[in-house]
Design an enzyme around this catalytic site. Sequence first.
Site, PDB file in Angstrom:
ATOM      1  N   TYR A 117       0.833  -1.210   0.000  1.00  0.00           N
ATOM      2  CA  TYR A 117       0.000   0.000   0.000  1.00  0.00           C
ATOM      3  C   TYR A 117       0.866   1.258   0.000  1.00  0.00           C
ATOM      4  O   TYR A 117       0.593   2.220  -0.700  1.00  0.00           O
ATOM      5  CB  TYR A 117      -0.911   0.005   1.238  1.00  0.00           C
ATOM      6  CG  TYR A 117      -1.994   1.058   1.168  1.00  0.00           C
ATOM      7  CD1 TYR A 117      -3.265   0.754   0.697  1.00  0.00           C
ATOM      8  CD2 TYR A 117      -1.739   2.378   1.553  1.00  0.00           C
ATOM      9  CE1 TYR A 117      -4.255   1.714   0.605  1.00  0.00           C
ATOM     10  CE2 TYR A 117      -2.724   3.355   1.466  1.00  0.00           C
ATOM     11  CZ  TYR A 117      -3.984   3.017   1.002  1.00  0.00           C
ATOM     12  OH  TYR A 117      -4.956   3.979   0.916  1.00  0.00           O
ATOM     13  N   ALA A 135       0.933  13.527 -23.028  1.00  0.00           N
ATOM     14  CA  ALA A 135       0.463  12.217 -23.472  1.00  0.00           C
ATOM     15  C   ALA A 135       1.347  11.646 -24.604  1.00  0.00           C
ATOM     16  O   ALA A 135       1.733  10.485 -24.570  1.00  0.00           O
ATOM     17  CB  ALA A 135      -0.983  12.311 -23.929  1.00  0.00           C
ATOM     18  N   LYS A 189      -0.607   6.363 -23.685  1.00  0.00           N
ATOM     19  CA  LYS A 189      -0.110   6.656 -25.028  1.00  0.00           C
ATOM     20  C   LYS A 189       1.384   6.324 -25.083  1.00  0.00           C
ATOM     21  O   LYS A 189       1.752   5.167 -25.271  1.00  0.00           O
ATOM     22  CB  LYS A 189      -0.365   8.131 -25.384  1.00  0.00           C
ATOM     23  CG  LYS A 189      -1.819   8.431 -25.740  1.00  0.00           C
ATOM     24  CD  LYS A 189      -2.643   8.743 -24.537  1.00  0.00           C
ATOM     25  CE  LYS A 189      -3.982   9.361 -24.875  1.00  0.00           C
ATOM     26  NZ  LYS A 189      -4.830   9.478 -23.701  1.00  0.00           N
TER      27      LYS A 189
END
Length: 459
Positions: free
Chosen positions: A72, A217, A258
Site C-alpha cells: 500500500y 500524453a 499513449k
Amino acid sequence: MELPFAESYKIRMVETIRRSTRAEREQWLKEAKYNLFGLKSDHVFIDLLTDSGTGAMSDRQWSAMMLGDESYAGARSYYVMKEAVKNILGFDYFLPTHQGRAAENVLFSAIIKEGDIVPGNSHFDTTKGHIEFRKALAIDCTIDEAKDTQLEIPFKGNVDLKKLEEVLKKYPKEKIPCVVLTATNNTAGGQPVSMENIRGVSALCKKYGVLMLIDSARFAENAYFIKTREKGFQNKTIKEIVKEMFSYADVMTMSSKKDAIVNMGGFTAMKSEELWKKCQMYCIINEGFITYGGMSGRDMHALAQGLDEGTEFEYLETRIKQVEYLGKKLDEYGIPYQRPAGGHAIFVDAKKVLTHVPKEEFIAQTLGVELYLEAGIRGVEIGAILADRDPVTRENRYPELELLRLAIPRRTYTNNHMDVIAAALKNVYDRREKITHGYKITYENPIMRHFTVELEKVK
Ligand code: F0G
C-alpha cells in the site's frame, strides 16, 4: 539495392478479430444510437477509436509486471517509476494516477479556481472539461495555420506566441494558474510543437510569472518530430530531446496510455516540492495514497519500462512510419486529411469529403458512421459533438474543422490493416455525393457529451 523499412519488433501473441456483414453493422449501429463509443469491440474489425491504452506491451513490460510490488505504501514499483520519471523526464516529484484526466484532476484541484484563465494550444477535451468544470476558461492559442488542413508545415501544433502573450498581458497572473502546452497537439491533428516554440512558451511563462505545464500524453512522438524535422536535433537522441523539452516545464500531466505504452495509468510530475505537497491531498481523496495513486504496483513497473521503450528511436520510427504509410495511401486516392500525417493518427478532413452534409447534422460523425458501415472500422469524431456546447450560451459550438480521427494503436496492426482502412475510405469517398444528411442529437450530457451522446438519422 537499398533494403526497405521494416518494423523493429516481431510478434509473439495475437488476438483474433472478425469481419462482419453490412447488415450486421447496420443493426449494431442502430442499437448503439449511432454513437461509435456505444459499439461492442467484438463488432469492430479495425479499431481506430483511440491510441490510448490500446497498444501492445512488450515482453519486457510483461516481465516487469511480474515484479510488481503491491504494498500500500512505499512499494518498490513506486520507486522504479520514480526513477524513470526522474531519469527520463527530469522531474523530482510525481503522483501516480489512474490515467491522464485523473492527473489533471489532482493538479487542477490544487491550482485552478473559479474565474481563472488557462491559455494553451488546443486543450484536449478532458483538460478543457476539467478547466470548465471549475468555472475557469480555456483559451486556445494554437497557430492559425493548424486550421488549414492542406498546408504542410513541420510544426503545426505550435502555440501562437503573440496570442499567448496577449492573454498573459490581459489578465493578472493570479488569474492564470498555468499555460498548458500539449505536445503533440492531439486536437490539431497529432501535430508536433517545435523545441523553438517550447522555448518561446517557457520564456513567456517566466516573463509573466506563470507555471508552464506540458500535457505530455504524446511527448515522445513530439520528440521524434523534433529530431527528424527541426534543425540542430538530428544527432541528438530522443532521450536527450525529451530531457530538453521537459527542462522548460514546471509541471507535467501524463496519460501513460499513449507514449508509455501501457493499458492504464498516468501521473502528474513537478519540480516544486511545495506544489507536490499541495497536490497530495487531492491524490489521496481521488486516487489513492501518494505512492500508488490510481495504479497497481505491476502497472507502475510496466509504465517505467514503457517510458524507456517509448523513448527509443527505432520504436518511434516504426510507429510513425505506419501513420505516414496510411497517409500516403490516402494521397493515392485523393482523400483530404490534416497534413502532414500526425504522430498518432490520420485526421480526415470531413468537411472536404462530405460537402453536402450541413454542419448542424455533424459532418465528421456522419463520416465516422459511414466508414464503420463500409468495413467495420471505428474512428472518432473530432468536430461539433466533441466541441460541446458553449458553457455560457449553451449553443452548439461549431469548430472550423470537422475531422474524423483514425488513431493507430501502438504495435498493434500491420500495414495490411492500413491498406484495408484506406480502401474502405476510398469507397466512402467515391459515394460521397450521395451522402446528403447526417444526424441529430436525441440525448446528451452537459460536458464531454460525445462519449454518451445518442443520435438519430435526420432522414
Ligand atoms: N491529454 C491528451 C493530449 C490526450 O490525448 C488525452 C487522452 C488526455 C490528456 C487524457 O488522458 O485518457 O488517460 O485520461 N486522449 C485519449 C484520446 C482519450 O483518444 O486521444 P486519459
